[in-house]
Design a protein around this motif. Structure first.
Motif, short mmCIF file in Angstrom:
data_model
loop_
_atom_site.label_atom_id
_atom_site.label_comp_id
_atom_site.label_asym_id
_atom_site.label_seq_id
_atom_site.Cartn_x
_atom_site.Cartn_y
_atom_site.Cartn_z
N GLN A 229 0.82 -1.21 0.00
CA GLN A 229 0.00 0.00 0.00
C GLN A 229 0.85 1.27 0.00
OE1 GLN A 229 -3.90 -0.84 2.56
NE2 GLN A 229 -2.03 -1.44 3.65
N VAL A 230 2.04 1.18 0.60
CA VAL A 230 2.89 2.36 0.72
C VAL A 230 4.21 2.19 -0.04
CG1 VAL A 230 1.88 3.03 2.91
CG2 VAL A 230 3.88 1.56 2.92
N SER A 231 4.31 1.15 -0.87
CA SER A 231 5.52 0.93 -1.66
C SER A 231 5.48 1.79 -2.92
CB SER A 231 5.63 -0.55 -2.05
OG SER A 231 5.84 -1.36 -0.91
N ASP A 232 6.59 2.44 -3.21
CA ASP A 232 6.65 3.34 -4.35
C ASP A 232 6.67 2.57 -5.66
OD1 ASP A 232 6.73 5.73 -5.66
OD2 ASP A 232 8.80 6.21 -5.12
N ARG A 233 6.09 3.17 -6.67
CA ARG A 233 6.11 2.62 -8.03
C ARG A 233 7.21 3.30 -8.82
NH1 ARG A 233 4.29 5.04 -12.47
NH2 ARG A 233 3.23 6.60 -11.18
N PRO A 234 8.07 2.53 -9.50
CA PRO A 234 9.10 3.17 -10.32
C PRO A 234 8.47 3.97 -11.45
CG PRO A 234 8.98 0.82 -10.81
CD PRO A 234 8.11 1.06 -9.61
N ALA A 235 9.09 5.08 -11.78
CA ALA A 235 8.53 5.97 -12.80
C ALA A 235 8.42 5.30 -14.16
CB ALA A 235 9.39 7.23 -12.92
N THR A 236 9.20 4.25 -14.39
CA THR A 236 9.18 3.57 -15.69
C THR A 236 8.09 2.50 -15.78
OG1 THR A 236 10.99 2.22 -14.78
CG2 THR A 236 11.59 3.99 -16.31
N THR A 237 7.35 2.28 -14.71
CA THR A 237 6.20 1.37 -14.74
C THR A 237 4.93 2.21 -14.80
OG1 THR A 237 7.31 -0.40 -13.53
CG2 THR A 237 4.90 -0.41 -13.51
N GLU A 238 4.18 2.06 -15.85
CA GLU A 238 2.96 2.85 -16.00
C GLU A 238 1.96 2.50 -14.90
OE1 GLU A 238 2.25 5.29 -18.08
OE2 GLU A 238 4.26 5.16 -18.97
N PRO A 239 1.26 3.50 -14.39
CA PRO A 239 0.24 3.23 -13.37
C PRO A 239 -0.77 2.18 -13.82
CG PRO A 239 0.61 5.58 -13.55
CD PRO A 239 1.38 4.94 -14.67
N SER A 240 -1.15 2.23 -15.08
CA SER A 240 -2.14 1.29 -15.59
C SER A 240 -1.61 -0.14 -15.54
CB SER A 240 -2.55 1.65 -17.02
OG SER A 240 -1.41 1.66 -17.88
N SER A 241 -0.30 -0.32 -15.79
CA SER A 241 0.28 -1.65 -15.75
C SER A 241 0.22 -2.23 -14.34
CB SER A 241 1.74 -1.62 -16.22
OG SER A 241 1.81 -1.18 -17.56
N LEU A 242 0.52 -1.38 -13.35
CA LEU A 242 0.47 -1.83 -11.96
C LEU A 242 -0.96 -2.14 -11.53
CD1 LEU A 242 1.78 -2.36 -9.23
CD2 LEU A 242 1.61 0.10 -8.76
N VAL A 243 -1.88 -1.25 -11.87
CA VAL A 243 -3.28 -1.46 -11.49
C VAL A 243 -3.83 -2.73 -12.12
CG1 VAL A 243 -5.62 -0.55 -11.68
CG2 VAL A 243 -3.75 0.98 -11.04
#
Length: 251
Positions: A229-243
């Protein structure tokens, strides 16, 4: 989806104010800035008064968020570690001696100061008590009010790859990404998770990240576990890919 007031959430006695805009009822997953474990517990209590249950309980959050919570279960797959229950030098020296001589790295229960590697992280030899305490004092100073729990000393291991951040939902890895600190360094996408998957699944945690790196003997090692929940997403991973990956993991 609802917005919570993070400033209120981290202020004493303001958790109810922080969740005032959250609709009543249902189950929720938090996605936002890091919270101390006690702040997350107050957050969960405030939501419960609105009939909302966090999918990750306060106990599960602490287990994933703080190294002492997950270390015992994964000790065979991560550098040997010892820790104190506060910031006193006597306690630091006790665990320093317990870990033994040789190089080590230092952090607190939730975070290191890796950008201050030689000042506040790396200890060349634990036998040198004065240098070791100088590094610990610098870490404590830099962390200030964000210092959590106590000092954690970890046996130094040499790694030959950048860190890979893996995302896990209900014990299943749903995505491998770069680490947020090195977003442009593509990790090995063939990270070997065979050995660690059963022990990570056995933790019973609903949403976590596990950072791994390749040791110089060719073995993948766990560097860190965090609450997803509080882990950062790398800028090179699109939000949509993570979701998309996270939603697939919950289906």
């Amino acid at each position: 989806m609802a917005v919570v007031d993070h400033d209120a959430l981290t202020g004493p006695g303001r958790a109810d104010q922080a969740v005032a805009l959250v609709p009543a009822g249902g189950e929720a997953v938090y996605r936002g800035w890091m919270l101390r474990s006690e702040q997350y517990a107050a957050f969960a209590e405030a939501l419960s008064r609105r009939g909302v249950t966090l999918r990750t309980s306060p106990e599960q959050y602490r287990q994933a968020h703080e190294l002492p919570g997950w270390y015992a279960a994964l000790a065979a797959y991560t550098p040997t570690s010892v820790w104190t229950g506060g910031d006193l030098r006597a306690d630091f020296d006790r665990v320093r001696v317990e870990l033994g001589n040789g190089p080590a790295v230092l952090r607190d229960y939730t975070k290191s100061m890796k950008h201050y590697w030689h000042e506040a992280v790396f200890i060349p030899d634990l036998a040198d008590s004065e240098t070791a305490w100088k590094v610990a004092s610098r870490l404590r100073h830099l962390r200030e009010d964000d210092f959590v729990g106590g000092f954690v000393l970890r046996r130094y291991e040499r790694f030959t790859s950048v860190e890979a951040r893996t995302w896990w939902v209900n014990g299943v890895c749903v995505l491998v990404s770069a680490h947020p600190d090195t977003p442009n360094d593509v990790p090995h996408l063939d990270v070997d998770l065979v050995a660690v998957t059963p022990v990570i699944a056995a933790l019973g945690l609903p949403f976590i990240t596990v950072d791994l790196a390749l040791r110089d003997d060719g073995v993948w090692r766990i560097i860190e576990i965090g609450d997803g929940q509080v882990s950062d997403r790398p800028a090179t991973t699109e939000p949509s890919s993570l979701v998309t990956a996270l939603l697939a993991g919950t289906s």
